[in-house]
Write an enzyme that holds these catalytic residues in place. Sequence first.
Site, PDB file in Angstrom:
ATOM      1  CD  GLU A 149      -5.175  -4.113  -4.068  1.00 33.49           C
ATOM      2  OE1 GLU A 149      -4.375  -5.579  -4.179  1.00 33.49           O
ATOM      3  OE2 GLU A 149      -6.543  -4.506  -5.697  1.00 33.49           O
TER       4      GLU A 149
ATOM      5  CD  GLU B 298      -3.934  -7.973  -7.778  1.00 34.71           C
ATOM      6  OE1 GLU B 298      -3.715  -8.463  -7.246  1.00 34.71           O
ATOM      7  OE2 GLU B 298      -3.255  -6.898  -7.059  1.00 34.71           O
TER       8      GLU B 298
END
Length: 499
Positions: free
Chosen positions: A295, A172
């Site tokens: 995710e 991320e």
Amino acid sequence: MKALLKVDPANQISTIDERIYGSFIEQLGRAVYDGIYQPGQATADKDGLRQDVIDAVKKLNVPIVRYPGGNFVSQYKWEDGIGPKEDRPTRLDLAWRSIETNQFGLHEFMNWADKVGTKANMAVNLGTRGIMAAANLVEYCNFPKGSYWSDLRRQNGQEKPYNIKTWCLGNEMDGPWEIGQKTAYEYGHLANEAAKAMRAVDDSIELVACGSSSMDNPTFGDWEKTVLDQCYDNVDYLSLHRYYGFYGDDDPNELDNYLGKNIDLDDFIKGVVAICDAVKARKRTKKTINLSLDEWNVWYHSNDQDAKTAPWQKAPHLLEDVYNFEDALLVGSLLITLLKNSDRVKIACLAQLVNVIAPIMTNDQKVWFQSIFYPYMQVSNYGKGIALTPKVDVPTYKSREFDAVPYLDSIATYDKSQKTITIFAENKNQSEKIDFKTLFRDLDVEQVIEATQFYGYDVKADNRDGKMKLQPLNATIDDHEVKAQLQPLSWNMIRVRVK
């Protein structure tokens, strides 16, 4: 209401990469400590690994587990988690504002992975560290012997290489919450250079570059394009992350909308595929970048509690969502969506596996299964072989966000080696049953092997009392068609044998 699924073995989406049923363990909350690792607990083995958790994970048949993060990895020094435990430092985990003792590290994770029968999807820190720390970790894990890091691994008790094949280049990196956030150009350049060094150590590994952590981020689209411009030739997958929440209380219209959120995931996947292919065309290359949805899950129940949790605890109770029945229905549809996109989504990780937004929960005495455990278990165990393009005739409904949500979400997978077709079907109608029929073309259906339904629970009910279970479904074969009546708000699986 009636619905028809047409199954044709010639109409294929893709061979399913079983890594699509992966999961995730992060050094966060009680996922590791008091989750998979709890020395002294009644079922813990000599290595401190809970056998009851190992047994529960085996039921899910998880093929790959991403580790050690997640946000945690962006400030993690992997060397802290190797060697004698008494020499390992205690650190502040800046990502989750917790105390990390490093009593569980690389060797402990790989030992646990071996015991549950899964592979590692290892993440490297590209937030606060960089190229050589990543390359050194590959050397430590994968190089046979005769170098500093490989010999240190052997000194630490692992003679043979771990041979980890799937690696994430950070986590991320577009997120302002991330320790060491980068611009797209900064990250793309760093990912490319790290990839080159890691492949120099082991050219058999596959690498996942960070895409957008959310489609809602203002940099979505531009991020993917810029990152891939830098590292396209040296990576194999681009990641995407997506979580969903329900905020409509008991409003039935909001439930309709919530159960349609798999359409959002489908749009997200197709959008990222389009960007990857646009970069491919501009680069005039034959190489295709596939996706890693490393995710995904429902995540919202624990937000208020987490905001009240004091910082700097060891293994605090964080992200401990208790899932209800409507969450299980959405997770089922999200799994079907992954299968529908299995031509490009080759890796996916339900985040996470134990205690932290997880299908498996623990306390000091026992393990219990959340509502989402059941659709995940069925798809991971039986969604094998080839995903067949679903041709579904069924009415749709309009919700707040989505114009046409099919009342039936369904797909079939064809396992030639086992001569089985597995049908996953979800009825999203809140009040009507669906007379469901599957029509087979060029397949001779012999018998129904198994048919189950998951239904009959209040949408807000959870499984803390352990009463949720799969129930038999009456599915019959009539003139080479499979028929069943699907209850309102139900998740269903039908497995049939074919000649």
